[in-house]
Design a protein around this motif. Structure first.
Motif, PDB file in Angstrom:
ATOM      1  N   CYS A 183       0.842  -1.199   0.000  1.00  0.00           N
ATOM      2  CA  CYS A 183       0.000   0.000   0.000  1.00  0.00           C
ATOM      3  C   CYS A 183       0.869   1.237   0.000  1.00  0.00           C
ATOM      4  N   PHE A 184       0.257   2.338  -0.293  1.00  0.00           N
ATOM      5  CA  PHE A 184       1.049   3.545  -0.430  1.00  0.00           C
ATOM      6  C   PHE A 184       0.249   4.755  -0.046  1.00  0.00           C
ATOM      7  N   ALA A 185       0.926   5.834   0.115  1.00  0.00           N
ATOM      8  CA  ALA A 185       0.247   7.113   0.363  1.00  0.00           C
ATOM      9  C   ALA A 185       0.847   8.167  -0.530  1.00  0.00           C
ATOM     10  N   MET A 186      -0.014   8.938  -1.162  1.00  0.00           N
ATOM     11  CA  MET A 186       0.450  10.067  -1.962  1.00  0.00           C
ATOM     12  C   MET A 186       0.456  11.312  -1.090  1.00  0.00           C
ATOM     13  N   GLU A 193      -9.446 -10.413   1.745  1.00  0.00           N
ATOM     14  CA  GLU A 193      -8.090 -10.345   2.283  1.00  0.00           C
ATOM     15  C   GLU A 193      -7.084 -10.051   1.172  1.00  0.00           C
ATOM     16  N   GLY A 194      -6.298  -9.014   1.374  1.00  0.00           N
ATOM     17  CA  GLY A 194      -5.297  -8.643   0.387  1.00  0.00           C
ATOM     18  C   GLY A 194      -5.778  -7.716  -0.699  1.00  0.00           C
ATOM     19  N   VAL A 195      -7.075  -7.414  -0.718  1.00  0.00           N
ATOM     20  CA  VAL A 195      -7.597  -6.484  -1.717  1.00  0.00           C
ATOM     21  C   VAL A 195      -7.050  -5.086  -1.442  1.00  0.00           C
ATOM     22  N   MET A 196      -6.664  -4.388  -2.484  1.00  0.00           N
ATOM     23  CA  MET A 196      -6.200  -3.013  -2.363  1.00  0.00           C
ATOM     24  C   MET A 196      -7.229  -2.075  -2.952  1.00  0.00           C
ATOM     25  N   LYS A 211      -6.798  17.217  -3.991  1.00  0.00           N
ATOM     26  CA  LYS A 211      -6.336  16.397  -2.877  1.00  0.00           C
ATOM     27  C   LYS A 211      -5.908  15.066  -3.471  1.00  0.00           C
ATOM     28  N   ALA A 212      -5.142  14.315  -2.749  1.00  0.00           N
ATOM     29  CA  ALA A 212      -4.595  13.083  -3.310  1.00  0.00           C
ATOM     30  C   ALA A 212      -5.191  11.858  -2.634  1.00  0.00           C
ATOM     31  N   PRO A 213      -5.456  10.799  -3.409  1.00  0.00           N
ATOM     32  CA  PRO A 213      -5.920   9.551  -2.814  1.00  0.00           C
ATOM     33  C   PRO A 213      -4.757   8.795  -2.186  1.00  0.00           C
ATOM     34  N   MET A 214      -5.086   7.875  -1.319  1.00  0.00           N
ATOM     35  CA  MET A 214      -4.080   6.963  -0.798  1.00  0.00           C
ATOM     36  C   MET A 214      -4.569   5.538  -1.042  1.00  0.00           C
ATOM     37  N   ALA A 215      -3.657   4.596  -1.003  1.00  0.00           N
ATOM     38  CA  ALA A 215      -4.040   3.203  -1.166  1.00  0.00           C
ATOM     39  C   ALA A 215      -3.970   2.505   0.173  1.00  0.00           C
ATOM     40  N   VAL A 216      -4.902   1.630   0.415  1.00  0.00           N
ATOM     41  CA  VAL A 216      -4.897   0.796   1.608  1.00  0.00           C
ATOM     42  C   VAL A 216      -5.052  -0.650   1.170  1.00  0.00           C
ATOM     43  N   VAL A 217      -4.664  -1.544   2.049  1.00  0.00           N
ATOM     44  CA  VAL A 217      -4.831  -2.968   1.796  1.00  0.00           C
ATOM     45  C   VAL A 217      -5.709  -3.538   2.903  1.00  0.00           C
ATOM     46  N   ILE A 218      -6.575  -4.457   2.554  1.00  0.00           N
ATOM     47  CA  ILE A 218      -7.457  -5.070   3.554  1.00  0.00           C
ATOM     48  C   ILE A 218      -6.745  -6.260   4.189  1.00  0.00           C
TER      49      ILE A 218
END
Length: 393
Positions: A7-10, A283-286, A378-385
């Motif tokens: 996962c990442f953050a912008m 599980e593991g979905v981003m 504004k910027a999105p961020m990614a998360v992982v479940i």
């Protein structure tokens, strides 16, 4: 195939500042604070529109709930800008959404949070533009909602933003991956994100090995699309779709033993609270999202706690975007010097004049600003479940 958990953050670098018709179901208006009797206090009528019933109700209810919390907080603070709130049901239908809009206008609505969904917002935005009613949609991300309408703005980031950001992240952090895209081609939201994703993927050298489509009428069987993706060797499947069809895809992929990394966008938000869905399948979905209820900052935690106490569940990003929309109105109305005795049309013109000058710190972005097109910066961020929750970097 082993799933990838990443996962990442912008970064969001902006100047900090202040800071979804018929009316089948209508929520009780939120009353303004007692101090609204003061002549120096202006109480503005704000309406929300969204699917409070039907398949997409999780979105519209979240918008109504998030807006209510913001109204209650602003009114309790006793400032010069306060609100009276009414929410109308549109069942995510364009015609019903216009009816809901007309009901709110008959009530005296001066500013609007909504509609919630893209199709409904496209329909209502045309009417609001003709009437000169200011419209701030929390969650309709298509550029068609705001295109050519100077009084229509978005709190959510746009479809192009999501498509580009997704392609950029995958190309930069999942080197060598082969991508399949499954999208709904009769939905402006899904089609719009797909278009920008594919374009950006090509520009970044990201290999898209398969594309499969579906419609609202064919969203119960994805065996052809999943078989196509698997046969093409896709180890990442991009899903620019809402959580309901995504839940079916995850279930059917699991049944056939296909285990790519699934990467969704903001419409995926809600899958963890979907009734009857086995969250272990996610599980593991981003996914891209501007908000995580697991964030540790004080403002988010206060919002989450209040939401859980009042409504019995955890807020999603639609609730957070609506909350931010109300606070954006508070900032804009103050900046424009509006008073509640002004007509909706006069308020509209005043807000058009200041929206590109304000900056709002919200749950879904710090230092949010808007350009003249109506798009938010504004910027999105990614998360992982993981283990049934969103995990931040």
């Amino acid at each position: 195939m082993k799933k990838k958990f990443a996962c990442f953050a912008m970064a969001m670098v902006m100047v900090l500042g202040l800071a979804a018709c018929g009316g089948k179901k209508e929520e009780a208006p939120a009353a303004p604070a007692e101090s609204s009797n003061d002549a120096s206090v202006s109480v503005f009528k704000v309406g929300t529109i969204g699917p409070l019933t039907g398949d997409a109700a999780i979105y519209g209810q979240a918008v109504a709930n998030g807006a209510k919390i913001a109204v209650d907080q602003i009114n309790a603070a006793g400032g010069a800008i306060q609100f009276e709130l009414q929410s109308q049901d549109d069942e995510a239908d364009g015609e019903k959404s216009v009816n809901a809009y007309n009901t709110l206008m008959d009530w005296g609505m001066q500013v609007m949070v909504g509609p919630t969904t893209t199709g409904a917002s496209i329909a209502v935005s045309a009417q609001a533009n003709a009437d000169r009613t200011f419209m701030l949609t929390p969650s309709a991300s298509s550029v068609d909602v705001i295109d050519g309408k100077d009084n229509v703005f978005q709190v959510c980031f746009t479809d192009p933003n999501q498509g580009v950001a997704s392609a950029d992240y995958i190309s930069e952090n999942m080197a060598g991956t082969k991508v399949a895209v499954i999208y709904r081609n009769d939905d402006a939201y899904s089609q719009g994100i797909r278009d920008t994703f594919v374009s950006e993927a090509a520009a970044k050298g990201l290999e898209v090995v398969y594309e499969g489509t579906f419609t609202a009428d064919t969203a119960t069987d994805f065996s052809v699309q999943l078989t196509g993706a698997q046969s093409a060797g896709a180890d990442t499947v991009f899903l620019p779709i809402y959580y309901q069809p995504a839940s079916v895809i995850l279930s059917q992929a699991n049944a056939m033993g296909y285990e790519p990394t699934f990467f969704g966008v903001d419409g995926m938000d809600g899958i963890l609270t979907m009734e009857g869905f086995d969250t272990s399948l996610a599980e593991g979905v981003m996914l891209l999202t501007p908000f995580s209820a697991d964030a540790e900052d004080e403002r988010t935690q206060t919002f989450v706690k209040t939401y859980q106490e009042q409504f019995g569940n955890t807020p999603n990003q639609f609730a957070a975007d609506a909350y931010d929309a109300v606070y954006t109105y508070a900032a804009a109305l103050e900046a424009a010097g509006c008073t509640s005795d002004m007509s909706a049309a006069d308020i509209c013109e005043a807000l058009v004049g200041v929206m590109t000058t304000i900056s709002v710190d919200g749950l879904t972005g710090q230092g949010m600003t808007w350009d003249a097109s109506g798009a938010v910066s504004k910027a999105p961020m990614a998360v992982v479940i993981e283990n049934g929750t969103y995990v931040l970097p």
